[in-house]
Design a protein around this motif. Structure first.
Motif, short mmCIF file in Angstrom:
data_model
loop_
_atom_site.label_atom_id
_atom_site.label_comp_id
_atom_site.label_asym_id
_atom_site.label_seq_id
_atom_site.Cartn_x
_atom_site.Cartn_y
_atom_site.Cartn_z
N GLY A 194 23.76 1.29 -18.53
CA GLY A 194 24.84 0.32 -18.72
C GLY A 194 24.38 -1.11 -18.88
O GLY A 194 25.02 -2.03 -18.37
N VAL A 195 23.27 -1.34 -19.57
CA VAL A 195 22.79 -2.70 -19.79
C VAL A 195 23.54 -3.30 -20.98
O VAL A 195 23.68 -2.67 -22.03
CB VAL A 195 21.28 -2.72 -20.07
N LYS A 196 24.01 -4.54 -20.81
CA LYS A 196 24.71 -5.23 -21.90
C LYS A 196 23.73 -6.14 -22.63
O LYS A 196 23.15 -7.04 -22.03
CB LYS A 196 25.87 -6.06 -21.34
N PHE A 197 23.56 -5.91 -23.93
CA PHE A 197 22.65 -6.72 -24.74
C PHE A 197 23.44 -7.55 -25.74
O PHE A 197 24.40 -7.07 -26.34
CB PHE A 197 21.65 -5.84 -25.49
N ARG A 198 23.02 -8.82 -25.90
CA ARG A 198 23.68 -9.71 -26.86
C ARG A 198 22.63 -10.51 -27.63
O ARG A 198 21.53 -10.76 -27.14
CB ARG A 198 24.59 -10.72 -26.15
N GLU A 199 23.02 -10.94 -28.84
CA GLU A 199 22.22 -11.87 -29.60
C GLU A 199 22.63 -13.30 -29.21
O GLU A 199 23.82 -13.57 -29.01
CB GLU A 199 22.43 -11.68 -31.09
N GLY A 200 21.66 -14.19 -29.12
CA GLY A 200 22.01 -15.56 -28.79
C GLY A 200 20.80 -16.44 -28.58
O GLY A 200 19.66 -15.96 -28.50
N ASP A 201 21.05 -17.73 -28.45
CA ASP A 201 20.03 -18.75 -28.28
C ASP A 201 19.88 -19.06 -26.79
O ASP A 201 20.88 -19.29 -26.09
CB ASP A 201 20.44 -20.01 -29.05
N ALA A 202 18.67 -19.07 -26.29
CA ALA A 202 18.42 -19.32 -24.87
C ALA A 202 18.86 -20.72 -24.44
O ALA A 202 19.06 -20.97 -23.26
CB ALA A 202 16.95 -19.12 -24.54
N ARG A 203 19.00 -21.65 -25.40
CA ARG A 203 19.39 -23.02 -25.06
C ARG A 203 20.89 -23.16 -24.84
O ARG A 203 21.35 -24.13 -24.25
CB ARG A 203 18.94 -23.98 -26.17
N LYS A 204 21.66 -22.18 -25.34
CA LYS A 204 23.11 -22.21 -25.18
C LYS A 204 23.61 -20.78 -25.18
O LYS A 204 23.93 -20.20 -26.21
CB LYS A 204 23.77 -23.00 -26.31
N THR A 205 23.66 -20.20 -23.99
CA THR A 205 24.00 -18.78 -23.87
C THR A 205 25.51 -18.58 -23.81
O THR A 205 26.27 -19.53 -23.53
CB THR A 205 23.36 -18.19 -22.60
N PRO A 206 25.98 -17.36 -24.01
CA PRO A 206 27.43 -17.09 -23.97
C PRO A 206 27.98 -16.79 -22.58
O PRO A 206 29.13 -16.39 -22.45
CB PRO A 206 27.55 -15.85 -24.87
N TYR A 207 27.17 -16.98 -21.55
CA TYR A 207 27.58 -16.56 -20.21
C TYR A 207 28.32 -17.67 -19.46
O TYR A 207 28.08 -18.86 -19.67
CB TYR A 207 26.36 -16.12 -19.40
#
Length: 638
Positions: A120-133
């Protein structure tokens, strides 16, 4: 012939451009090189590390231990690549793991593996400088496999750490696994080549950047039949251990620690590049919880939470002051209740201004969540002063009133009330402060403890006595060692199971009896008495620290007796909203009351929380249950 020529032309057109020999590698590095390089070829060129399952397992052994992860920990694998570390954590039972990476290819690979293995790991694409979390989401953030230092400037790396700071919870930890810049400056290989599989090999060139801060690399990947399939340049910042510490402190992390320097080894024993020697560094984050934005219509009750004063001395604590564990406990509570629907919270802990602060709140607050079990100005004898003050101000509050707290602070008085109700108690006597001689009406062993007090004040392994001389010595230790000049209680020491029961709510209308727990003394050395005292609660180095709380294994009649008598007591003593009672079985298996704890410990790892967990309640559920019980009681009295 035309078709063959056209095919040859298209094949040449699609072949990567190659530069041949270059004099300055740095001139050919694109600042955003990291956007394109992490693809299927990356998994081939770096497979000796990043695609070796045994290396991943060894690393997770180390990282899991460093971060002290639990199955409930919320963990982010930032710049996770194909998710090898995140997936391994999930295989080991960590339930809340997420991964984020810029590479579309690697994230898709990670998602496919998770789906195939049912993880159940959730993987996303994104930039480490501005995450969606969301802010305050994770207990730990990992930046592993030398995934830190890709950006053009160190300021961009600082942006990454500040983003990590935002998404970490208070007291969260960050773990960096970064190339050892000092080592690589002296030991990098200027040129190398190696086969990466049966049909492809890679040639590498490296040099130090002009400013001496980066290692510039070039990889030319060649297929045995197709020729050059990639010619790529990249640059990674060379951080020293001192530089990493400085950067983390600049990002306002604390407790920065260089955990280890690790030299990588692989089965292929080939060029390891930036992964040859790495630094493991951890840091903690001490910050306030970010207030959750709520719509006005959702805020029904304004609640003020009152704590002990962390700036004042507290004589019951081992060092006499609030330490990091105490502050962590407070932050755990704040994090658990901040999202509670229907409530808005403010916090008070300055006891120098507590009276005036509370007076200003009259008429502006629905009730106070009284968690000041340290007592006013951290004096346990003044625990009742806080609810007394609230009653004088006309402000409703959670928990028991001053009369109840006064009764339960006196163990001998509770014994008398229990006897009057037909509740069994151990045989015992009270030795007054002026008494120099006394007789014991019961046999040994006995237990000696202060009649007034809580938090296991004055209760330790030497409190259990097997002779009159030991009793005298125990009394002397309490009076002289602790400066205690009040009555002392001597009771028969019960050798059966050591039990606790928790009740949330207000009998007889609405209440919840939590599962009874017992202390597991199986890891305690045989020569030590089975007592859960001061050492078990406050001294990690003590063998008593190994005591665990487990579900009680009781005959049905004993369990029913404990529940029935506990309900009698909390009704008679007027305990409110939440109560814990301690019991013990005698040698024949008969339960006897030890003490009643109104407003018991509310911490995330305390006995009440342990009982709530056995009932299927999270820590947040437990706190909200207490709040709602108090809210219902207060509302019914209006």
């Amino acid at each position: 012939m035309k078709n063959k020529a056209r095919n040859y032309h298209n094949k040449c057109k699609n072949r990567p451009k190659t530069l041949g020999p270059v004099s300055h590698l740095e001139e050919h590095v694109n600042p955003d090189w990291w956007k394109k390089i992490f693809n299927s070829l990356y998994l081939k060129t770096d497979a000796d590390i990043v695609d070796d399952a045994s290396i991943t397992r060894q690393e997770i052994d180390t990282f899991h231990n460093i971060l002290k992860l639990t199955p409930e920990s919320h963990v982010l694998d930032l710049c996770c690549g194909q998710g090898r570390h995140a997936l391994e954590l999930a295989r080991r039972g960590v339930k809340n793991v997420e991964g984020l990476d810029r590479s579309h290819y690697l994230i898709q690979r990670a998602k496919a593996t998770a789906k195939k293995e049912g993880l159940g790991v959730k993987f996303r694409e994104g930039d480490a400088r501005k995450t969606p979390y969301a802010t305050d989401t994770f207990d730990a953030v990992m930046l592993l496999g030398n995934s830190f230092g890709y950006f053009e400037t160190s300021e961009e790396d600082l942006r990454v750490l500040k983003e990590v700071k935002r998404i970490l919870k208070p007291w969260g930890k960050v773990l960096l696994d970064v190339a050892d810049g000092s080592y690589l400056k002296e030991n990098y290989q200027p040129r190398s080549w190696e086969w990466i599989d049966k049909h492809n090999f890679v040639c590498r060139e490296r040099s130090i950047s002009t400013d001496g801060q980066k290692l510039i690399s070039r990889e030319v990947i060649v297929n045995e039949t197709s020729g050059v399939i990639a010619d790529q340049f990249y640059a990674e910042r060379l951080y020293t251990s001192e530089g990493l510490v400085e950067l983390l402190k600049k990002a306002e992390f604390t407790d920065v620690e260089i955990v280890d320097f690790v030299k990588s080894e692989t089965l292929r024993n080939q060029d390891l590049g930036m992964m040859e020697r790495r630094i493991f560094v951890t840091a903690s984050l001490k910050k306030e919880w970010t207030p959750k934005k709520k719509k006005a219509k959702d805020v029904e009750k304004n609640v003020v939470v009152v704590f002990g004063d962390p700036k004042k001395r507290d004589e019951l604590k081992p060092c006499g002051v609030f330490d990091d564990d105490d502050l962590y406990t407070i932050d755990q509570l704040k994090g658990s209740i901040q999202s509670a629907e229907g409530y808005s919270f403010k916090y008070l802990n300055n006891h120098d201004t507590l009276i005036s602060d509370l007076a200003k709140l009259k008429g502006k607050v629905d009730f106070v969540f009284n968690l000041c079990d340290e007592g006013y100005s951290n004096d346990p004898r003044r625990e009742l002063h806080v609810p007394a003050l609230l009653e004088m101000l006309g402000i409703p509050y959670t928990g028991s009133g001053p009369q109840c707290l006064a009764f339960c602070y006196d163990k001998a008085l509770v014994r008398g009330i229990a006897k009057d109700l037909g509740v069994p108690v151990p045989e015992g006597i009270v030795v007054k402060a002026e008494d120099s001689m006394f007789e014991l009406p019961m046999g040994f062993p006995v237990i000696v403890k202060p009649n007034f007090g809580d938090s296991s004040f004055g209760l330790n392994q030497h409190s259990v006595c097997n002779s009159y001389d030991e009793v005298v010595r125990a009394i002397y230790d309490i009076r002289e060692g602790l400066g205690y000049d009040k009555p002392i209680l001597i009771e028969e020491f019960l050798t059966g199971k050591d039990l606790s029961i928790g009740i949330i709510g207000n009998p007889p209308e609405s209440y919840n009896v939590l599962p009874i727990i017992q202390e597991d003394y199986s890891e305690l050395p045989e020569d030590l008495p089975r007592v859960c005292g001061y050492e078990a609660k406050w001294i990690p180095e003590s063998p008593y620290w190994k005591i665990k709380s487990v579900p009680a294994d009781l005959p049905r009649d004993a369990e029913e007796k404990i529940i029935e008598c506990s309900l009698k007591l909390i009704s008679r003593l007027e305990c409110r909203d939440y109560t814990r009672l301690d019991w013990r079985l005698d040698a024949a298996g008969n339960p006897k009351l030890l003490e009643v704890n109104p407003n018991p410990g509310w911490c995330w790892d305390g006995h009440l929380a342990k009982m709530a967990k056995l009932a299927g309640m999270s820590y947040e559920d437990m706190l909200l249950s207490i709040l709602k019980s108090a809210d219902e009681r207060i509302s019914s009295q209006k």
